[in-house]
Scaffold this active site. Structure first.
Site, short mmCIF file in Angstrom:
data_model
loop_
_atom_site.label_atom_id
_atom_site.label_comp_id
_atom_site.label_asym_id
_atom_site.label_seq_id
_atom_site.Cartn_x
_atom_site.Cartn_y
_atom_site.Cartn_z
N GLU B 52 -8.65 2.89 7.22
CA GLU B 52 -8.59 1.42 7.32
C GLU B 52 -9.11 0.94 8.69
OE1 GLU B 52 -4.54 0.06 7.34
OE2 GLU B 52 -5.04 -1.97 6.67
N LYS B 125 -7.54 -6.22 0.42
CA LYS B 125 -6.12 -5.82 0.49
C LYS B 125 -5.22 -6.93 -0.04
CE LYS B 125 -3.01 -3.83 4.06
NZ LYS B 125 -3.04 -3.30 5.45
N CYS B 162 -3.62 0.73 2.60
CA CYS B 162 -2.40 0.85 3.40
C CYS B 162 -1.14 0.24 2.77
CB CYS B 162 -2.64 0.29 4.81
SG CYS B 162 -1.50 1.02 6.05
#
Lengths: 302, 302
Positions: B52, B125, B162
């Site tokens: 990331e 995300k 994540c």
């Protein structure tokens, strides 16, 4: 550990899982279960959970209409005995029952009995497996009550049953109803010929996925399995139930675990300060994208 | 292992995760990433994933409008370089980008570049964290493209980023689109003062929940984290990124894992016979109760 915030919250309580072996004699199994409820209550357990289908051996090793005779009504002999035991000991009991709902409709159910001996609720296993020697689709109509949590004297608890433990949706929807702990009455074992090669990976998968539910939801998870090598169909290798009942905390840490082959009580405290502490430090529930989860109701997105 | 059944299925491919450290120099970080893509391709990786926000140190340790200058467009300098690297090496690359969509709207994104150098897709995300030293809600608008999988030259792959890794819903909806592997570009580390007491439990939680997604969905999971102790705010303890990038199989078994503190390539094969074998023996996808999951779209059921 920090203090709990004020406002709505649960009170702590102690869980006891009864990891037992069961014989062909359904009356003996009930008597044994009652005596272990007494024992667990004396040790301080307040919410006690029995293994799946505890009245019988795991008869689903075979498809046989004769085995429907094991089914019973709710209320019935299992709940009658457990209601007495609950009232006497002032404990909550999760009582798995092979439920006869009507002629031709049977469920793999769990009755939640409150500490005053009244029936606090009913859960009917939603996900029904069907694998060699686990022929449950023959016996059990899938549950139609949905996923539920139950408010009892000691706290808000959720119960699911065995195969449900592989489904994150079941854990999530139960936890969102406020359960501090997810119970999983279970009957899972090894095919003897697979045990050496695959046994460890199978056990690890089973435990890991449930630890994952605890982590994702910030709740305790408590799985109670039977023990014993049961050969329901003579001449077949049968199933070796792997015991290993366990309780993990909201971070997935195993805080109590039973043996593979001994009858025992697995106990732990459900601590709401700990739940809140974990949920504040790992605030997964805060950030759920409830606007974007609709596709979970599809079989496959293709 | 049994042979695969006929009909629709994926082809096997090799995954390479680039576990790296990143400096304050964004050009150096890009050059380094390109050179490691070359290296991974030479070792046989066909689908390569970067950590990331690999162009920068993990700047979200502080809320500072200056850091919006790290944002870039798509296509932009990161994707330009990676498109060339993908085409040259005939590899698929998952390229995390701090995306500037317009003035005031920035995303934490991942661009999927196909093996011919074209852009195969974009993921933004969906779940944005906000914890001390992880102030992501300040920088990143939550994604609005939903959960996605992408058909590339080598196979159908899913990517999440994540914080998404804590959400079973994200894994499920991505897997239902046919992904054989879920990638999780990540930047996760310890607060130095928490490391000794809580470090292991934190790491265990992180890995366990992702292994749980692999098990529940019968897919591989591949998480790639950075390494290094980054102090973005002088005088603060900073964050110790824990590396430990890993790949687990559809049963949750760890098949490759990196160190805590070394730059390295973590590789494993995505094997569709294995996926099918696991899914046939543990047929969780067969028994999902899609009629009963609607409440998952609620924040809380109270």
């Amino acid at each position: 550990m920090r203090k709990k915030t004020k406002g709505k919250s649960g009170k702590d309580f102690t869980v006891g899982l009864l990891q037992l072996a069961f014989s062909e004699n359904t009356d003996d199994n009930l008597k044994k279960a009652v005596s272990w409820v007494d024992k667990a209550a004396k040790k301080g357990a307040q919410v006690i959970c029995l293994p799946e289908l505890f009245r019988t051996q795991y008869f689903c090793q075979k498809e046989d209409v004769e085995f429907f005779n094991y089914a019973e009504s709710i209320p019935g002999s299992s709940t009658d005995a457990m209601q007495k035991a609950a009232k006497k000991n002032k404990v909550v009991i999760i009582v798995p029952v092979f439920e006869k709902r009507t002629e031709g409709i049977y469920h793999n159910s769990a009755v939640i009995i409150d500490a005053d001996g009244t029936i606090a609720g009913l859960y009917r296993k939603m996900h029904i497996p069907d694998d060699p020697s686990f022929y449950e689709k023959f016996y059990f109509t899938p549950g139609d009550l949905g996923f539920k949590s139950f408010k009892t004297k000691y706290g808000n608890i959720g119960t699911l049953i065995c195969w449900d433990q592989w489904y994150p949706e079941a854990a999530r929807i139960t936890a969102l109803q406020g359960a501090g702990v997810l119970f999983y009455p279970t009957a899972i074992g090894w095919h003897p010929h697979e045990k050496e090669k695959y046994g460890n990976a199978q056990f690890e998968s089973w435990q890991t996925v449930q630890r994952g539910h605890a982590i994702a939801n910030g709740v305790y998870a408590a799985a109670v399995n039977r023990i014993g090598h049961e050969i329901v169909v003579p001449g077949t290798p049968g199933l070796e139930f792997w015991g290993s009942s366990f309780i993990c905390d909201p971070q997935g840490v195993i805080i109590a675990q039973g043996s593979v082959d001994k009858e025992e009580i697995i106990m732990a405290e459900i601590n709401y300060k700990h739940i809140e502490n974990i949920r504040q430090n790992w605030p997964f529930l805060r950030d759920r994208r409830i606007d974007a989860y609709g596709d979970i109701e599809k079989r496959m997105i293709d």
